[in-house]
Motif scaffolding. Structure first.
Motif: not given
Length: 332
Positions: A326-331
């Motif tokens: 959704v937001c492209g944040a790294k997990i």
């Protein structure tokens, strides 16, 4: 000495019992307990049937067998089968494929009883040459499991995980018809659980998120993109963020015509035209494991107990994801 034919001390799980002596004397005492039926068979064919009570075997109450032995008063040969009319419980479990060929494991419990002892003897005991309770139970379980595999394969993976109660009810109705042909009554069926592979759990997650099974069939491509994004953080914010939404984009829905305001004068405050009944709530979240709605921001699913994985910005992410879709944040 008077011959006594009686099923003594039947076990709780015993469906049938075969009287060991096939030579029957006229005048023998036949004792049939409550919830039992005694059936006389010969050469695999049913002749005479006795309900609960004490019966003295005479030429009057065994007319068919008496006629078969030519009216002789000498001892005759017959197989006496006792059938229990009580309710029994069976457990089942197996593997099948859904309509999309997704592998599924299932297990549960069912309850049944004999409803037509003559038909049951003809189709199962005599027809299959099964004269032992263990063999009969094994046959019924295999018959039930075969029907379960056949009927479950007609459903989609979303139905199995999201509408299991509905599937249980519909499959039970179909299996009842199958059991009726054997002289059995299927009292109830309970599917206690279904499971699939990790790959199909992720597909199920995206099917429920996008609402479009056909789009999720491209998940193999999406996973390849995600893997490539994992090699370069910069690429995730560049080309990857452009590609992922396209892969998961739902097809455009036809616009609903706005209903005109039918009242007189100006429309009331807040009026925005007619809304379709049962419209989805925009902020509703779905558990990616069992498919049921969960409270916004929930850390664990209240139905299946799985931990809900989220990105730093609170979006639900699938198991093993490296970046939030959704937001492209790294997990981490």
């Amino acid at each position: 000495m008077v011959q006594v034919i009686e099923w003594t001390n039947p076990g709780e799980d015993e469906i049938i019992w075969r009287y060991p002596n096939e030579v029957i004397k006229w005048g023998a005492q036949l004792i049939v307990h409550e919830y039992e039926v005694a059936i006389f068979m010969r050469d695999g064919k049913v002749y005479d049937v006795f309900g609960p009570g004490r019966h003295t075997l005479t030429t009057q109450n065994l007319p068919l067998l008496y006629k078969l032995v030519g009216g002789s008063n000498s001892p005759f040969k017959a197989t006496v089968i006792f059938v229990s009319m009580k309710q029994f419980q069976g457990r089942y479990g197996g593997e099948t494929q859904t309509r999309e060929l997704a592998p599924v494991k299932y297990y549960g419990v069912y309850w049944f009883k004999v409803s037509d002892p003559v038909l049951f003897l003809t189709e199962v005991v005599g027809g299959q040459s099964l004269y032992d309770t263990q063999d009969v139970t094994k046959f019924i379980r295999a018959y039930f499991n075969e029907g379960m595999m056949k009927h479950l394969s007609a459903y989609s993976i979303v139905d199995l995980f999201q509408n299991l109660d509905m599937v249980s009810t519909q499959v039970k109705v179909k299996l009842m018809e199958d059991f009726r042909r054997l002289g059995l009554e299927l009292v109830d069926v309970k599917i206690e659980g279904v499971n699939t592979t990790d790959e199909w759990r992720q597909r199920l997650f995206w099917i429920m998120q996008t609402g479009n099974a056909q789009a999720v069939m491209q998940m193999d491509t999406a996973k390849q993109v995600a893997a490539e994004l994992g090699k370069s953080e910069g690429a995730a914010i560049g080309a990857g963020m452009m590609i992922m939404p396209q892969l998961l984009q739902q097809p455009a829905q036809p616009a609903q015509p706005t209903q005109p305001y039918a009242g007189g004068g100006a429309p009331p405050a807040g009026y925005q035209g007619a809304q379709p009944a049962g419209a989805a709530q925009p902020n509703q979240e779905i558990c990616p494991y069992c498919g049921k709605p969960i409270p916004p921001g929930a850390r664990f699913c209240p139905y299946c107990g799985h931990e809900i994985k989220r990105c730093p910005n609170g979006h639900i992410v699938p198991e093993g994801a490296k970046f939030c879709p959704v937001c492209g944040a790294k997990i981490e």
